[in-house]
Design a protein around this motif. Structure first.
Motif, short mmCIF file in Angstrom:
data_model
loop_
_atom_site.label_atom_id
_atom_site.label_comp_id
_atom_site.label_asym_id
_atom_site.label_seq_id
_atom_site.Cartn_x
_atom_site.Cartn_y
_atom_site.Cartn_z
N VAL A 31 0.71 -1.32 -0.17
CA VAL A 31 -0.05 0.01 -0.01
C VAL A 31 0.90 1.18 -0.15
N ASP A 32 0.96 1.89 -1.21
CA ASP A 32 1.87 3.11 -1.35
C ASP A 32 3.48 2.63 -0.94
N GLY A 33 3.56 1.64 -1.24
CA GLY A 33 5.14 1.15 -1.08
C GLY A 33 5.27 0.32 0.44
N GLU A 34 4.25 0.27 1.17
CA GLU A 34 4.46 -0.46 2.39
C GLU A 34 4.12 -1.83 2.46
N PRO A 35 4.82 -2.78 2.77
CA PRO A 35 4.78 -4.27 2.66
C PRO A 35 3.64 -4.55 3.61
N LYS A 75 -3.79 3.67 6.40
CA LYS A 75 -2.71 4.55 5.75
C LYS A 75 -3.28 5.94 5.97
N GLU A 76 -4.50 5.89 5.62
CA GLU A 76 -5.18 7.45 5.62
C GLU A 76 -5.10 7.90 6.75
N ALA A 77 -5.43 6.97 7.99
CA ALA A 77 -5.70 7.64 9.46
C ALA A 77 -4.12 8.12 9.83
N LYS A 78 -3.04 7.40 9.48
CA LYS A 78 -1.69 7.90 9.86
C LYS A 78 -1.36 9.02 9.11
N VAL A 469 -2.04 -5.31 21.69
CA VAL A 469 -2.20 -4.03 21.88
C VAL A 469 -2.07 -3.53 20.47
N ALA A 470 -1.15 -4.14 19.61
CA ALA A 470 -0.97 -3.47 18.31
C ALA A 470 -2.14 -3.52 17.64
N GLU A 471 -2.87 -4.63 17.69
CA GLU A 471 -4.11 -5.02 16.95
C GLU A 471 -5.34 -3.93 17.57
N TYR A 472 -5.29 -3.59 18.72
CA TYR A 472 -6.14 -2.69 19.24
C TYR A 472 -6.01 -1.35 18.75
N ARG A 473 -4.54 -1.13 18.70
CA ARG A 473 -3.93 0.28 18.41
C ARG A 473 -4.45 0.57 16.93
N ASP A 474 -4.29 -0.27 16.21
CA ASP A 474 -5.01 0.06 14.60
C ASP A 474 -6.45 -0.06 14.71
N GLY A 475 -7.26 -1.08 15.36
CA GLY A 475 -8.64 -0.92 15.52
C GLY A 475 -9.27 0.38 15.89
N LEU A 476 -8.69 0.87 16.96
CA LEU A 476 -9.17 2.08 17.57
C LEU A 476 -8.77 3.31 16.76
N LEU A 477 -7.70 3.53 15.97
CA LEU A 477 -7.28 4.46 14.86
C LEU A 477 -8.25 4.21 13.76
N LEU A 478 -8.80 3.17 13.30
CA LEU A 478 -9.59 3.06 12.15
C LEU A 478 -10.86 3.73 12.62
N PHE A 479 -11.46 3.24 13.77
CA PHE A 479 -12.48 3.68 14.46
C PHE A 479 -12.75 5.20 14.49
N ASP A 480 -11.74 5.71 14.70
CA ASP A 480 -11.59 7.37 14.70
C ASP A 480 -11.94 7.73 13.36
N LEU A 481 -11.09 7.20 12.47
CA LEU A 481 -10.96 7.52 11.17
C LEU A 481 -12.39 7.51 10.61
N MET A 482 -13.13 6.45 10.74
CA MET A 482 -14.46 6.00 10.37
C MET A 482 -15.33 7.31 10.78
N GLU A 483 -15.27 7.50 12.35
CA GLU A 483 -16.00 8.26 12.86
C GLU A 483 -16.14 9.91 12.40
N GLU A 627 -11.64 6.76 -3.82
CA GLU A 627 -10.68 7.84 -3.69
C GLU A 627 -9.35 7.44 -3.03
N LEU A 628 -9.32 6.51 -1.97
CA LEU A 628 -8.21 6.04 -1.23
C LEU A 628 -7.45 5.38 -2.26
N ALA A 629 -8.01 4.47 -2.83
CA ALA A 629 -7.40 3.44 -3.92
C ALA A 629 -6.36 4.30 -4.99
N LYS A 630 -6.94 5.44 -5.38
CA LYS A 630 -6.16 6.40 -6.34
C LYS A 630 -4.97 7.17 -5.46
#
Length: 651
Positions: A31-35, A75-78, A469-483, A627-630
């Motif tokens: 994703v944008d070069g990130e494996p 990727k977008e959230a970060k 913790v790493a999984e929750y970190r990503d999940g929480l980040l995604l929740f904030d983004l969607m919200e 749009e994100l895929a572009k």
């Protein structure tokens, strides 16, 4: 395909994160070069396989599409810097603290508490008690008075009889004398439960204290748990303005007579029960145990039924009238089966304090904390009465930098504990000797610092904890983004919502409905007679009096505005004014008199707003993902994907 469902799955899975340090990692896509590695995808896919209900999500290509969307969002959230938000960091920190308890608690203490809890939930205690109410932070003088009073009441109860004294002293304000009936484990606060279970039948406990005050308990009886019951019910509730169906107590009696006549309970529940959740299942309820329901009358009747298939007489509760049928009797489960549930209850209960203390003792040993702290005398010497006025400050000559205690690699100083004392004075209520006060505060300070240090270093020590913790970190980040990006935006974007509604009006309509009278009977010939009487213009009350009698109910009438999904209407029912043909429905027969057909009507935006917003969110999210895929290029490694598919086929 519900993309929000993917988010919930990723937030729910317990251990999926792969931190990518292994030397033999095969890249599945970028994703944008990130494996993103094959191992991570396989782990998530296999972990979620049992959770998904949509069969398309088990297809590798379909699931890969969901997974890439998930990574696009992260990727977008970060890129938006959401991981730096104070609210995000606070919630993540809270979660880490909660999660850490599962990894650092003493399992031996927990297991002992689980065994004790199991023994208690396997039994019921019947008891009454007397309580002298006193605040938790009451003064020593008030506490002593309350204790002496409860001792006197116990002495009286031993001589005069507990129930006599209980009824006499109860005033509902400072002294409570209550008959508690039967209860089991977790139904009372832990000290009360312990006193009740440890007191023999016919005896009065010694005085004991809970958060409410001082108690004595009189144990009247003990019995093995009644286990679990599965029942179905027919419920009739009052309906203001319904003059046709009559009083609920009359209608429930009519239904009961039909059951006694041999008509099918489940069919009658489907036709007449006002419990919309259970009626489609023939009235079937989820299993429950003693003390679990908020309707004691219902529970007592349910547990009194002896044989599978037994049906109760009508019983009244605060919710309405019920007829109850017994479907299943289940004894208490084994300790092994109940262990996960009991562990969760213990962690939410006062018992957790015992687990906490065991943890503190373990950490003290792990970090070689001295049992005695000689510096406490110094801290007691610098306190004065200002502490109880909440105005005390550290003295000017306070030795702030002097070492106090070392936890692992962290050195705590006099200032750390001094600041703690300053903050703690806000909770000081009653005067206590300064040496006792300092000792108590030091214990709390030390315990909190031990746990804090362990939590802060747990990710370094425990790989499993780090993964969660790493999984929750990503999940929480995604929740904030969607919200912020989809959910809140969709709700507040009134112009776009209106445009979406106008473009999709056909999706938001009130269905065809009828203002109808439904006659239900076990006998087809009865309904033929009713139809003739209705056609002849006879009043409904006259028809009911003619067809039914006090001893036998042959027909029950229901009058409402109904759509095609209504439980009383057959699936093949034709919406047509007048008296219908007789239908075979729910193991009986129904005939419908349609007074008026209410045609399909367009819902206004206000009427359909909830559904419109939900649909618009999905629409907005789909466009946003495109749009994100572009924005972030996705490169799929086809060779690796082929390898993934071959591995999954072998499973």
């Amino acid at each position: 395909m519900n993309l929000k469902y993917l988010f919930l799955i990723f937030l729910a899975i317990s251990i999926t994160h792969v931190n990518g340090q292994s030397s033999k990692k095969e890249v599945l896509f970028k994703v944008d070069g990130e494996p993103i590695y094959v191992s991570e995808f396989l782990k998530v896919y296999n972990k979620n396989l049992d959770l998904v209900q949509d069969e398309t999500q088990k297809d590798v290509d379909e699931y890969l599409a969901l997974f890439t969307n998930y990574k696009l969002k992260l990727k977008e959230a970060k890129s938006l810097g959401l991981q730096e938000k104070p609210s995000y960091l606070r919630e993540l920190d809270t979660y880490k603290k909660q999660l850490a308890k599962n990894f650092i608690t003493d399992s031996k203490v927990t297991d002992a508490l689980v065994e004790e809890a199991y023994n208690r939930v396997s039994n019921d205690v019947k008891a009454s008690h007397i309580l002298i109410k006193i605040a938790e932070n009451a003064s020593a003088e008030d506490t002593l008075v309350a204790y002496n009073n409860i001792v006197k009441l116990r002495d009286r109860a031993l001589k005069e009889g507990f129930e006599t004294v209980r009824k006499e002293v109860h005033n509902g304000q400072t002294i409570f004398g209550e008959d508690l009936g039967y209860f089991t484990g977790f139904r009372m606060v832990y000290p009360f439960e312990t006193a009740a279970f440890n007191t023999k039948v016919g005896e009065i406990s010694q005085p004991f204290r809970t958060q409410f005050g001082y108690h004595i308990v009189f144990v009247q009886d003990k019995r093995a748990s009644r286990g679990e019951r599965t029942v179905a019910h027919i419920m009739i509730v009052p309906k203001p303005g319904d003059s046709i169906s009559g009083k609920p107590e009359d209608k429930i009696q009519d239904i009961y007579k039909k059951i006694k006549q041999g008509e099918d309970f489940e069919a009658l529940a489907k036709q007449f029960s006002d419990d919309g959740n259970s009626a489609p299942r023939g009235g079937l309820l989820n299993p429950f145990s003693s003390g679990q329901l908020n309707a004691k009358e219902f529970e007592d009747v349910a547990f009194a039924l002896q044989n599978i298939g037994d049906v109760s007489e009508p019983v009244k509760t605060q919710y309405g009238w019920h007829i109850i049928k017994l479907y299943g009797k289940k004894p208490i489960e084994s300790l092994q089966d109940m262990k996960p549930e009991l562990e969760q209850k213990i962690k939410r209960d006062e018992r957790s304090k015992l687990i906490d203390q065991a943890l503190y003792n373990k950490l003290k040993s792990k970090y070689n904390i001295p049992k005695k702290q000689p510096a406490l005398g110094y801290f007691a010497s610098i306190l004065n009465d200002d502490y109880y006025k909440k105005s005390w400050q550290l003295p000017n000559d306070f030795v702030a930098d002097k070492p106090l205690v070392k936890i692992g690699k962290k050195q705590l100083t006099y200032k750390d504990f001094g600041d703690y004392l300053v903050d703690a004075q806000n909770g000081a209520a009653n005067k206590t000797a300064f040496d006792v006060l300092v000792s108590k505060h030091y214990e709390s300070f030390l315990n909190s610092k031990l746990v804090e240090y362990q939590e802060n270093h747990l990710e370094e020590e425990n790989t499993e904890f780090a993964d969660v913790v790493a999984e929750y970190r990503d999940g929480l980040l995604l929740f904030d983004l969607m919200e912020t990006t989809i959910w809140n935006a969709a709700k507040s974007d009134s112009l776009e919502i209106a445009n979406y509604y106008n473009a999709n009006k056909s999706k938001y309509v009130n269905p065809n409905r009828v203002d109808a009278l439904v006659a239900s009977s076990k006998e087809e010939k009865t309904l033929k007679k009713v139809a003739k009487l209705l056609e002849g213009g006879m009043a409904l009350e006259q028809i009911k009096a003619l067809i039914n009698s006090n001893d036998k109910i042959d027909v029950i009438f229901t009058s409402e505005i109904m759509d095609e999904t209504h439980q009383a209407l057959p699936k093949s029912f034709e919406f047509k004014k007048g008296i219908s043909k007789i239908y075979n429905h729910n193991d009986g027969f129904v005939m419908v008199q349609v007074n008026e057909v209410l045609p399909e009507t367009q819902k206004t935006l206000e009427e359909a707003k909830g559904a419109v917003i939900s649909d618009y969110q999905v629409f907005k999210e789909q466009n946003w993902l495109q749009e994100l895929a572009k924005k972030y290029k996705i490169e799929i490694n086809q060779k690796a994907l082929k390898h993934v598919k071959s591995q999954i086929k072998k499973q």
